[in-house]
Design an enzyme around this catalytic site. Structure first.
Site, PDB file in Angstrom:
ATOM      1  N   ASP A 307      33.280 -59.973  12.827  1.00  0.00           N
ATOM      2  CA  ASP A 307      32.088 -59.869  11.983  1.00  0.00           C
ATOM      3  C   ASP A 307      31.935 -58.434  11.463  1.00  0.00           C
ATOM      4  O   ASP A 307      31.763 -57.503  12.251  1.00  0.00           O
ATOM      5  CB  ASP A 307      30.878 -60.260  12.841  1.00  0.00           C
ATOM      6  CG  ASP A 307      29.559 -60.134  12.106  1.00  0.00           C
ATOM      7  OD1 ASP A 307      29.579 -60.111  10.866  1.00  0.00           O
ATOM      8  OD2 ASP A 307      28.517 -60.047  12.785  1.00  0.00           O
ATOM      9  N   GLU A 354      34.273 -64.176   9.913  1.00  0.00           N
ATOM     10  CA  GLU A 354      32.900 -64.274   9.415  1.00  0.00           C
ATOM     11  C   GLU A 354      32.944 -63.872   7.946  1.00  0.00           C
ATOM     12  O   GLU A 354      32.952 -62.690   7.596  1.00  0.00           O
ATOM     13  CB  GLU A 354      31.985 -63.345  10.218  1.00  0.00           C
ATOM     14  CG  GLU A 354      30.492 -63.564   9.956  1.00  0.00           C
ATOM     15  CD  GLU A 354      29.993 -62.860   8.711  1.00  0.00           C
ATOM     16  OE1 GLU A 354      29.929 -63.522   7.644  1.00  0.00           O
ATOM     17  OE2 GLU A 354      29.681 -61.681   8.797  1.00  0.00           O
ATOM     18  N   ASP A 407      21.112 -64.854  12.774  1.00  0.00           N
ATOM     19  CA  ASP A 407      20.392 -64.080  11.764  1.00  0.00           C
ATOM     20  C   ASP A 407      19.472 -64.944  10.908  1.00  0.00           C
ATOM     21  O   ASP A 407      18.664 -64.409  10.139  1.00  0.00           O
ATOM     22  CB  ASP A 407      21.382 -63.355  10.847  1.00  0.00           C
ATOM     23  CG  ASP A 407      21.982 -62.122  11.495  1.00  0.00           C
ATOM     24  OD1 ASP A 407      21.332 -61.544  12.386  1.00  0.00           O
ATOM     25  OD2 ASP A 407      23.100 -61.733  11.114  1.00  0.00           O
TER      26      ASP A 407
END
Length: 511
Positions: A307, A354, A407
């Site tokens: 990520d 990601e 998130d």
């Protein structure tokens, strides 16, 4: 890369139930594995297990290699004779048993209590082997310290100085320590031996406990899905111990920091603040430091998310003193050669890219070249038309689909705040009334051709915005959500198992 057809749940260990102020690597972790296996889920996805940083975020850690001391199971230390049960009870009862503490982590109070107990356990451990005995007197502890020496010694030094300097930025430490002068570090090792041993002891305990949880999960047919952020925190042992690998000025502060230049999503861009790499230095070292970040995940996880993966193709570079990312630009990164090195060291560890947000052709080419599965989030699927890449009919099999991530808001919270177009689109697409939007999205993710489907525990439990894990850009009120076992009903288990069985996930049969 073939991941098999499976599904699982996203839940960070801190969100587990428990009597010690937060979830940890204790009994509740094993119970959660049992629950996952019982409902036919083959994956447990966690957030980074590193020590937390500002705002208690696991993404701004003081070490990219260490584990979070606050996840250590105190009951295990009692069983080993390093703590007494009454000592643990005295730290956490009655406040940690109150309903509000079972639903939200009071980080300040919890962290202080756990650190006091860890210090007590460490003193007893080293007392058993003799205060004047070298750390290698305990064979298991000694083997761990030797195997992890490439990062563990620097981490222990960093945390020791950090404590003595009151948490001040490392660039504000006394110059001999800031610049790692050998004489200063040698003197610190002499006068702060107990502190150094403490931080090494805590890492040994945390790594051993999580390894046990992971082994137990595998024995139950559950794979652990980890998370490796590409960037590191500016206030970290990683930058302090390896300044030559980061783009720093002469005063050792970042010259530029990571971010996202202005784009469709933000007129001012995103300013993350992480120092960027000097890739030419990494290349000269054959990417040893980067390889070392991924290779140790093999004992900790079965697959990991990198990520953000686009950082391997190009990094957003922003002047360090800029108030926002308007002056940012994209600079190339050595993605292909770096992934070659990672793949050589990662063994059977599966890597997920990601690839959310603004994804360009170079990012797609990099992911496809190395056969890295990408991510799709259903919350992002309904703000346009039928060509939206996040809609299930546009998926490729080498995909990991989420209803939402850590998130995002929960699915119920997302739907409540969605635009009229999004609500109309998602209801039409899913043939949904909207009254069970979380389960409708779980069903859509499971039914898709994506190899892996992941559902946040909040969506399984049907929780609203109050259960949101993170709000990007906010420094307070994040990472503190917890669930209680009484919230988990038999029908949750039955429904999740039936959905997975109907869609051929985890080798289940629909009874």
């Amino acid at each position: 890369m073939s991941l098999g057809r499976s599904s699982g749940v996203l839940l960070h260990p801190t969100s587990l139930p428990g009597r010690a102020g937060s979830g940890d690597f204790g009994t509740a972790a094993y119970h959660f594995v049992d629950w996952l296996a019982g409902v036919g889920q083959g994956l447990w996805q966690v957030l980074p297990l590193n020590p937390v940083g500002p705002g208690w975020s696991p993404y701004m850690s003081p070490s990219a290699f260490a584990m979070n001391p606050l996840l250590v199971d105190m009951d295990d230390l009692v069983r080993r004779g390093w703590l007494e049960a009454r000592e643990v009870a005295a730290e956490f009862e009655p406040w940690a048993l109150q309903p509000d503490a079972q639903e939200r982590i009071a980080y300040g109070r919890m962290a202080a209590a756990r650190m006091r107990l860890l210090w007590r356990a460490a003193r007893r451990f080293f007392g058993e082997i003799g205060l004047g005995t070298p750390r290698f007197a305990d064979p298991e502890f000694g083997r761990f310290c030797e195997a992890q020496q490439s990062w563990l010694d620097d981490y222990a030094l960093f945390m020791t100085i950090d404590g003595r300097e009151g948490g001040a930025e490392w660039q504000r430490w006394p110059a001999p320590l800031m610049r790692r002068e050998p004489i200063a570090l040698r003197e610190l090792r002499r006068i702060a031996r107990d502190d150094l041993l403490f931080w090494q002891f805590v890492q040994w305990v945390a790594h051993r406990q999580w390894s046990s949880v992971r082994d137990y999960a595998n024995s139950k047919g559950v794979r652990v899905f980890g998370d490796v952020p590409i960037f590191v925190a500016p206030h970290s042992a990683d930058v302090w111990a390896n300044p030559e690998l980061f783009d720093l000025r002469d005063d050792l502060r970042p010259r530029v920091v990571a971010g996202v230049p202005p784009d469709y999503f933000s007129a001012t861009g995103q300013l993350w603040g992480n120092p960027l790499y000097r890739w030419e230095r990494h290349r000269a070292q054959k990417s040893r430091w980067c390889r070392n970040r991924v290779a140790p995940r093999r004992p900790q996880a079965d697959l990991v998310r990198i990520d953000p993966s686009r950082g391997f193709a190009a990094c957003g570079e922003v002047p360090a003193d800029a108030p926002d990312a308007i002056g940012g630009r994209w600079v190339p990164a050595p993605g292909p050669e770096l992934f070659d090195a990672l793949r050589a060291d990662s063994g059977q560890l599966a890597i997920i890219a990601e690839d959310l947000g603004l994804i360009t052709e170079d990012v797609i080419a990099l992911r496809e070249r190395f056969g890295l599965p990408g991510m799709r989030v259903l919350h992002f699927a309904f703000d346009g038309g039928p060509d939206n890449a996040y809609l299930p009919h546009n998926f490729a099999p080498d995909t990991v689909v989420y209803t939402g991530t850590h998130d995002n808001d929960t699915s119920i919270g997302w739907f409540a705040q969605a635009t009229a177009h999004e609500r109309r689109f998602v209801q039409t697409y899913l043939k949904s009334s909207g009254t069970e939007i979380g389960w409708d999205l779980i069903h859509a993710a499971s039914q898709s051709v994506a190899d892996l489907a992941i559902y946040p525990m909040q969506d399984v439990l049907g929780l609203g915005t109050e259960a949101r894990m993170n709000r990007p850009g906010m420094s307070n009120g994040c990472w503190d959500w917890r669930f209680r076992w009484e919230q988990v009903q038999d029908w949750h288990a039955r429904r999740l198992r039936e959905i997975s069985a109907a869609h051929g996930r985890n080798g289940l049969r629909l009874d």
